[in-house]
Design a protein around this motif. Structure first.
Motif, PDB file in Angstrom:
ATOM      1  N   ILE A   6       0.853  -1.180   0.000  1.00  0.00           N
ATOM      2  CA  ILE A   6       0.000   0.000   0.000  1.00  0.00           C
ATOM      3  C   ILE A   6       0.885   1.225   0.000  1.00  0.00           C
ATOM      4  O   ILE A   6       1.783   1.349   0.836  1.00  0.00           O
ATOM      5  CB  ILE A   6      -0.942   0.027   1.218  1.00  0.00           C
ATOM      6  N   VAL A 160      -1.399  -1.161  -4.134  1.00  0.00           N
ATOM      7  CA  VAL A 160      -2.536  -0.265  -3.945  1.00  0.00           C
ATOM      8  C   VAL A 160      -1.996   1.147  -3.736  1.00  0.00           C
ATOM      9  O   VAL A 160      -1.255   1.386  -2.770  1.00  0.00           O
ATOM     10  CB  VAL A 160      -3.392  -0.677  -2.731  1.00  0.00           C
ATOM     11  N   LEU A 162      -2.992   4.830  -2.834  1.00  0.00           N
ATOM     12  CA  LEU A 162      -4.028   5.694  -2.277  1.00  0.00           C
ATOM     13  C   LEU A 162      -3.601   7.136  -2.510  1.00  0.00           C
ATOM     14  O   LEU A 162      -2.563   7.568  -2.015  1.00  0.00           O
ATOM     15  CB  LEU A 162      -4.217   5.406  -0.793  1.00  0.00           C
ATOM     16  N   ALA A 228      -6.912   4.275  -5.998  1.00  0.00           N
ATOM     17  CA  ALA A 228      -8.144   4.739  -5.371  1.00  0.00           C
ATOM     18  C   ALA A 228      -7.865   5.965  -4.510  1.00  0.00           C
ATOM     19  O   ALA A 228      -6.712   6.316  -4.250  1.00  0.00           O
ATOM     20  CB  ALA A 228      -8.773   3.628  -4.533  1.00  0.00           C
ATOM     21  N   LEU A 233     -11.812   6.391   1.941  1.00  0.00           N
ATOM     22  CA  LEU A 233     -11.278   5.037   1.775  1.00  0.00           C
ATOM     23  C   LEU A 233     -12.341   3.979   1.476  1.00  0.00           C
ATOM     24  O   LEU A 233     -12.045   2.791   1.501  1.00  0.00           O
ATOM     25  CB  LEU A 233     -10.504   4.638   3.032  1.00  0.00           C
ATOM     26  N   ASP A 235     -13.715   3.002  -1.318  1.00  0.00           N
ATOM     27  CA  ASP A 235     -13.389   2.141  -2.453  1.00  0.00           C
ATOM     28  C   ASP A 235     -12.283   1.156  -2.101  1.00  0.00           C
ATOM     29  O   ASP A 235     -12.295   0.005  -2.551  1.00  0.00           O
ATOM     30  CB  ASP A 235     -12.974   2.992  -3.658  1.00  0.00           C
ATOM     31  N   ALA A 236     -11.328   1.613  -1.299  1.00  0.00           N
ATOM     32  CA  ALA A 236     -10.244   0.719  -0.861  1.00  0.00           C
ATOM     33  C   ALA A 236     -10.787  -0.368   0.051  1.00  0.00           C
ATOM     34  O   ALA A 236     -10.408  -1.546  -0.060  1.00  0.00           O
ATOM     35  CB  ALA A 236      -9.159   1.526  -0.149  1.00  0.00           C
ATOM     36  N   TYR A 237     -11.686   0.003   0.968  1.00  0.00           N
ATOM     37  CA  TYR A 237     -12.302  -0.985   1.847  1.00  0.00           C
ATOM     38  C   TYR A 237     -13.092  -2.004   1.041  1.00  0.00           C
ATOM     39  O   TYR A 237     -13.016  -3.217   1.291  1.00  0.00           O
ATOM     40  CB  TYR A 237     -13.225  -0.298   2.859  1.00  0.00           C
ATOM     41  N   LEU A 240     -10.469  -4.246  -0.947  1.00  0.00           N
ATOM     42  CA  LEU A 240      -9.552  -5.060  -0.154  1.00  0.00           C
ATOM     43  C   LEU A 240     -10.244  -5.904   0.909  1.00  0.00           C
ATOM     44  O   LEU A 240      -9.817  -7.027   1.189  1.00  0.00           O
ATOM     45  CB  LEU A 240      -8.504  -4.166   0.516  1.00  0.00           C
ATOM     46  N   GLY A 248     -12.501   3.309  -8.138  1.00  0.00           N
ATOM     47  CA  GLY A 248     -11.067   3.156  -8.334  1.00  0.00           C
ATOM     48  C   GLY A 248     -10.783   2.412  -9.622  1.00  0.00           C
ATOM     49  O   GLY A 248     -11.690   1.883 -10.276  1.00  0.00           O
TER      50      GLY A 248
END
Length: 265
Positions: A6, A160, A162, A228, A233, A235-237, A240, A248
């Motif tokens: 990340i 990933v 961010l 993303a 967050l 979209d990351a949640y 992932l 994203g």
């Protein structure tokens, strides 16, 4: 997935000449939840220059000053991470690398061995560029490039990123209201990789171009990258934790998306 990298940039971590503790805490919470799924996480983090600036107000436009600020800020940045991760009983470590470290098989091997040992012990390696000596990288903002190299050479399945950029668009969303985010990208046009780098924040040294170069590096080596928002967050949640691709951009070579284990929403 067994292991991911990340990467978070200065544009996300800093605002008004300071490190935003709330965003760092949100990032740490995300990493902790990813680790709870049995996934090893390597963190590549910018923010040392901004952290240094809170302690010493040097002119950031001068390279030597930025190097000094990085030197001041790196221990402060790691200390902040230690406190945030410590609340979850997670130990972190610091690794400073440059592009030169990946030009030497011996140095790459030793760095990888160290990372493997740390991950085996449940420790989160936090990697940053050695900005004091990596002058060229400091100027061009290659933490995106660094994270791509870390993902490849340290055997991560996914990078990933961010960022303040929530997706890769079919055209510049700052100029065109009808710009559309691209959900999956399998090939990056040469002209996009050669476009001018346009960082957004005062401490940021990257932009969409450096992220596309990172994605291109990984695509050519059969690896994946997910871009993303680092501000919001969700979209990351979703990607992932819930394994659902809502927002994203996912960069990948393979054509069978079902193999990726991520649903498309």
């Amino acid at each position: 997935m067994k292991r991911i990298v990340i990467k978070v940039g200065s544009a996300v971590l800093t605002e008004q000449n300071r490190v935003v503790r709330e965003r760092m805490a949100a990032l740490v919470d995300l990493i902790v939840k990813v680790r709870e799924k049995g996934i090893e996480v390597i963190l590549v983090s910018s923010g040392a220059v901004a952290a240094g600036y809170t302690l010493c107000k040097l002119d950031k436009k001068i390279v030597a000053n930025r190097q000094a600020l990085a030197s001041i800020g790196q221990p402060k940045l790691i200390s902040m991470y230690q406190k945030k991760f410590g609340k979850h009983d997670v130990v972190v470590s610091q690794i400073l690398l440059t592009a030169d470290d990946f030009d030497s098989r011996k140095r790459t091997y030793h760095a990888k061995c160290a990372v493997e040992t740390l991950l085996e012990q449940g420790i989160v390696p936090i990697i940053n560029e050695n900005d004091v000596t990596a002058t060229e990288e400091l100027v061009f903002g290659d933490n995106d490039q660094l994270s791509a190299h870390v993902a490849h050479y340290f055997d991560a399945e996914l990078l990933v990123i961010l960022s303040d950029i929530d997706s890769y668009y079919d055209k510049d969303p700052r100029k065109y209201e009808d710009a559309k985010p691209l959900k999956v990208v399998r090939e990056i046009p040469k002209e996009s990789l050669e476009a001018e780098c346009t960082p957004h924040g005062s401490f940021a040294t990257g932009g969409i171009v450096t992220k596309l170069k990172a994605a291109d590096f990984l695509l050519k080596r059969g690896r994946k990258m997910f871009l993303a928002s680092g501000f919001e967050l969700k979209d990351a949640y979703a990607f992932l934790i819930d394994e659902v691709h809502r927002g994203g951009t996912l960069f990948l070579k393979r054509f069978d998306e079902a193999e990726e284990g991520v649903e498309t929403a």
